[in-house]
Design an enzyme around this catalytic site. Structure first.
Site, mmCIF file in Angstrom:
data_model
loop_
_atom_site.group_PDB
_atom_site.id
_atom_site.type_symbol
_atom_site.label_atom_id
_atom_site.label_comp_id
_atom_site.label_asym_id
_atom_site.label_seq_id
_atom_site.Cartn_x
_atom_site.Cartn_y
_atom_site.Cartn_z
ATOM 1 N N TRP A 1 48.010 43.395 34.466
ATOM 2 C CA TRP A 1 47.991 41.925 34.410
ATOM 3 C C TRP A 1 49.389 41.348 34.498
ATOM 4 C CZ3 TRP A 1 43.831 40.130 36.090
ATOM 5 C CH2 TRP A 1 42.611 40.724 35.774
ATOM 6 N N ASP B 1 50.515 35.517 28.092
ATOM 7 C CA ASP B 1 49.125 35.692 28.513
ATOM 8 C C ASP B 1 48.408 36.425 27.386
ATOM 9 O OD1 ASP B 1 46.684 36.466 29.539
ATOM 10 O OD2 ASP B 1 47.484 37.460 31.325
ATOM 11 N N LYS C 1 36.778 36.209 28.020
ATOM 12 C CA LYS C 1 36.688 37.315 27.056
ATOM 13 C C LYS C 1 36.380 36.835 25.633
ATOM 14 C CE LYS C 1 39.452 40.478 29.752
ATOM 15 N NZ LYS C 1 40.351 39.689 30.621
HETATM 16 C C1 PLP Z 1 40.985 39.561 31.766
HETATM 17 C C2 PLP Z 1 42.409 39.220 31.871
HETATM 18 C C3 PLP Z 1 42.873 38.368 32.867
HETATM 19 C C4 PLP Z 1 41.846 37.825 33.830
HETATM 20 O O1 PLP Z 1 42.235 36.866 34.658
HETATM 21 P P1 PLP Z 1 41.173 36.017 35.492
HETATM 22 O O2 PLP Z 1 42.009 35.443 36.549
HETATM 23 O O3 PLP Z 1 40.611 34.996 34.556
HETATM 24 O O4 PLP Z 1 40.123 36.958 35.988
HETATM 25 C C5 PLP Z 1 44.219 38.060 32.897
HETATM 26 N N1 PLP Z 1 45.075 38.570 31.983
HETATM 27 C C6 PLP Z 1 44.649 39.400 31.015
HETATM 28 C C7 PLP Z 1 45.600 39.924 30.012
HETATM 29 C C8 PLP Z 1 43.304 39.747 30.939
HETATM 30 O O5 PLP Z 1 42.868 40.566 29.984
#
Ligand code: PLP
Length: 352
Positions: A89, A163, A187
């Site tokens: 991420w 994030d 989530k």
């Molecule tokens: C699940 C998650 C995302 C998901 O991003 P989307 O664009 O909403 O699918 C982003 N960052 C983290 C840390 C996550 O766990």
């Protein structure tokens, strides 16, 4: 999703607040929706203990959208932002940031990939960039199962942007250390394709470039997260989730519960003599996402297949990490972790 929230939503689809009109049918410019929005913002402020100088925004699009909007709002042409890379991420945020503002530099003061993402930077393990526009980091790494137990240290005066998608309100947030915290809603807050963005007013008040209104956090702030027709159902659902979390005892209580759930699983991993192998170093393990492997991919697969038959679903690891991942999100009850723990014990007895 907790059952009481789902039941309330079912009712609100047909009749919201006794109006005889459902949440999907109400106008976003009418008093009933004014109440929905005010309740969502207020309960978020209470649950998150969000100080008054922070705006609470509901922005359409997931976390990936914010990964573009953050640099568009905060990173000037020719500027630098720090992005420690602790997993898929944060790596995605680096790519999105570079595409959003190609004229700026996304610096990577910690490259977790070199360590197969088995830890987050320890104090002193990275050198932040002096004068950076901000530092972006991912507090709980959903795929490899690591977590920052304390926020990383940016250079003096550099705002910290987080994030927190996979752990929002699973523990209290230290607002003295953050200028912005954001989370995709799917989530912990209900409906996919919306993000909660909590940002200090002075950080977002003057975007570094002229932006279309939907891309500007300040436009979202001044127009109460309804520049255009907002995701009203997702905002209402987030409001119900905030209130449910408050009624359960708030972020400190979820931290306690999540630690208790995780301890059940880590205890088995640690006591398995190498039968189960955690992917992350013990000092930065996540209590929310627990990633581990067995001795072979064949055994991983058998574990997942048998678990699925035992009604333990969703245990396959993310495609980038492989192995097995147990996600113990806030709404997962202790019984869920107990069921997994007892399955793990049985599986080890039969296959160890
Ligand atoms: C699940 C998650 C995302 C998901 O991003 P989307 O664009 O909403 O699918 C982003 N960052 C983290 C840390 C996550 O766990």
């Amino acid at each position: 999703m907790p059952l009481p929230v789902l039941m309330q939503l079912r009712e609100d689809l047909l009749d919201l607040k006794g109006t005889g009109i459902g949440i999907l049918e109400h106008s976003h410019r009418q008093p009933t929706y004014d109440r929905v929005l005010a309740e969502a913002v207020e309960s978020c402020r209470v649950l998150g203990e969000v100080p008054d100088d922070f705006e609470i925004l509901f922005v359409s699009g997931g976390a990936t959208n914010q990964m573009a909007l953050i640099p568009l709002n905060l990173l000037p042409d020719g500027g630098v932002a720090d992005y420690p890379d602790t997993e898929v991420w944060s790596a995605k945020a680096i790519v999105e940031g570079r595409d959003a503002v190609p004229s700026a530099t996304i610096a990577v003061p910690f490259e977790g990939k070199k360590f197969r993402y088995d830890h987050v930077p320890a104090v002193g393990e990275m050198t932040p960039t002096a004068g950076a526009a901000y530092m972006h980091y991912c507090s709980n790494n959903t795929v490899h199962g690591t977590r920052f137990h304390t926020p990383p240290i940016a250079a003096a005066g550099v705002p910290l942007v987080c994030d927190a998608s996979s752990e929002i309100f699973g523990r209290p947030i230290d607002w003295s250390k953050h200028a912005m915290v954001y989370a995709a809603a799917q989530k912990h807050l209900g409906v996919a394709a919306m993000s909660l963005v909590i940002a200090r007013r002075d950080l977002i008040r003057n975007p570094v470039r002229r932006l279309p209104s939907m891309f500007s956090y300040w436009s979202h702030a001044t127009l109460e997260s309804r520049i255009n027709t907002p995701p009203t159902f997702a905002i209402h659902t987030a409001g119900l989730m905030f209130r449910w979390m408050i009624s359960e005892g708030g972020a400190r209580e979820f931290e306690r519960r999540n630690d208790a759930k995780a301890a059940l699983i880590y205890e088995i991993i640690d006591g398995s003599g190498g039968f189960y192998r955690g992917l992350s170093r013990p000092e930065c393990r996540s209590p929310i996402n627990i990633s581990f492997r067995l001795q072979s991919e064949a055994l991983d697969k058998r574990f997942i297949d048998e678990a699925t038959r035992a009604e333990l679903d969703g245990l396959a690891g993310h495609r980038d990490a492989g192995g097995i991942r147990a996600s113990l999100y806030n709404a997962m009850p202790l019984e869920g972790a107990q069921a997994l723990a007892s399955f793990m014990r049985d599986f080890m007895r039969k296959n160890g």
